[in-house]
Design a protein around this motif. Structure first.
Motif, PDB file in Angstrom:
ATOM      1  N   ASP A  58       0.704  -0.982   0.283  1.00  0.00           N
ATOM      2  CA  ASP A  58      -0.417  -0.036   0.097  1.00  0.00           C
ATOM      3  C   ASP A  58       0.701   1.429  -0.033  1.00  0.00           C
ATOM      4  N   HIS A  72       3.605   1.871  -1.744  1.00  0.00           N
ATOM      5  CA  HIS A  72       3.936   2.309  -3.231  1.00  0.00           C
ATOM      6  C   HIS A  72       2.895   2.024  -4.093  1.00  0.00           C
ATOM      7  N   GLU A  73       1.950   1.823  -3.939  1.00  0.00           N
ATOM      8  CA  GLU A  73       0.527   1.776  -5.010  1.00  0.00           C
ATOM      9  C   GLU A  73       0.089   3.472  -5.566  1.00  0.00           C
ATOM     10  N   HIS A  74       0.241   4.148  -4.589  1.00  0.00           N
ATOM     11  CA  HIS A  74      -0.036   5.210  -5.488  1.00  0.00           C
ATOM     12  C   HIS A  74       1.349   6.012  -6.090  1.00  0.00           C
ATOM     13  N   LEU A 126       3.108   4.424  -7.368  1.00  0.00           N
ATOM     14  CA  LEU A 126       3.239   4.036  -9.375  1.00  0.00           C
ATOM     15  C   LEU A 126       2.575   4.301  -9.661  1.00  0.00           C
ATOM     16  N   ARG A 127       0.959   4.519  -9.395  1.00  0.00           N
ATOM     17  CA  ARG A 127       0.193   5.080 -10.374  1.00  0.00           C
ATOM     18  C   ARG A 127       0.692   7.020 -10.316  1.00  0.00           C
ATOM     19  N   GLN A 128       1.221   7.639  -9.855  1.00  0.00           N
ATOM     20  CA  GLN A 128       1.946   8.491 -10.131  1.00  0.00           C
ATOM     21  C   GLN A 128       2.760   8.326 -11.255  1.00  0.00           C
ATOM     22  N   ASP A 187       3.340   6.040 -13.400  1.00  0.00           N
ATOM     23  CA  ASP A 187       3.161   5.943 -14.681  1.00  0.00           C
ATOM     24  C   ASP A 187       2.707   7.115 -15.483  1.00  0.00           C
ATOM     25  N   ALA A 188       1.933   7.582 -14.362  1.00  0.00           N
ATOM     26  CA  ALA A 188       1.030   9.131 -15.709  1.00  0.00           C
ATOM     27  C   ALA A 188       2.309   9.564 -15.747  1.00  0.00           C
ATOM     28  N   ARG A 189       3.658  10.170 -14.575  1.00  0.00           N
ATOM     29  CA  ARG A 189       4.237  10.848 -15.292  1.00  0.00           C
ATOM     30  C   ARG A 189       6.121  10.778 -16.861  1.00  0.00           C
ATOM     31  N   PRO A 218       4.854   7.455 -18.281  1.00  0.00           N
ATOM     32  CA  PRO A 218       4.173   6.081 -19.590  1.00  0.00           C
ATOM     33  C   PRO A 218       5.039   5.567 -20.054  1.00  0.00           C
TER      34      PRO A 218
END
Length: 191
Positions: free
Chosen positions: A8, A10-12, A14-16, A18-20, A22
């Motif tokens: 939990d 690193h989930e947030h 990794l999402r950031q 991926d957005a930054r 891709p």
């Protein structure tokens, strides 16, 4: 990345990422302690998340994270010792110890006694759930991936809180995406 690093956390992140970034390929590997340092020195990985190391090679840079791991001693709930309110380490001497044994540290002398080892905490969790002995595991791992058959033992000095660090190679420092990841890992965790 170590198994004791909570998913939990690193989930947030990794999402950031991926957005930054891709287009950047990301490979996450599970490794512990000396294995992570070995992978860094070999140029196989760019960053590592490990328990705080007492000594690091001079070519490894480090920064402390704002989170920690909680490690505890676990035993199958049906074992007679799991029924006791508190235990001492000496009471576990007759029970097989399931211990972490990384690839790099495999050359170190193993402790004496009944021991089985594995290179990851997830494998130790599985062996403990099958009743093969007691082990030290991250509390989050047991909670998230356990099947409710392990009991956390009440013992002096446990649970332990483990400091976590991010490490990288000074010889081949990370680029902008890696530097961004280090900065994010070291920032105050989201609540």
């Amino acid at each position: 990345m170590s198994d004791f690093w909570q998913t939990d956390h690193h989930e947030h992140l990794l999402r950031q990422f991926d957005a930054r970034y891709p287009e950047i390929e990301l490979e996450v590997m599970i490794a512990e302690d000396g294995d992570v340092l070995d992978l860094l020195q070999a140029g196989r990985v760019h960053l590592g998340v490990v328990r705080a190391q007492p000594n690091l090679p001079v070519d490894i840079a480090v920064a402390r994270l704002q989170v920690e791991a909680q490690m505890a001693v676990f035993l199958h709930r049906d074992h007679p010792l799991a029924q006791l309110k508190t235990l001492s380490e000496s009471e576990l001497e007759g029970v097989r110890h399931l211990r972490l044994n990384t690839w790099v540290e495999a050359s170190e002398p193993a402790p004496m006694g009944r021991i089985w080892s594995a290179p990851t905490y997830l494998l130790l969790l599985e062996m403990a759930e099958q009743g093969f002995g007691w082990t030290i595991l991250p509390r989050w791992l047991v909670k998230q991936f356990g099947h409710g058959v392990l009991k956390e033992l009440s013992m002096p000095g446990w649970p332990q809180h483990i400091a976590i660090e991010v490490v990288w190679s000074r010889r081949t420092p990370p680029g902008p995406a890696g530097r961004w990841m280090i900065d994010q890992l070291c920032a105050q965790p989201r609540v």
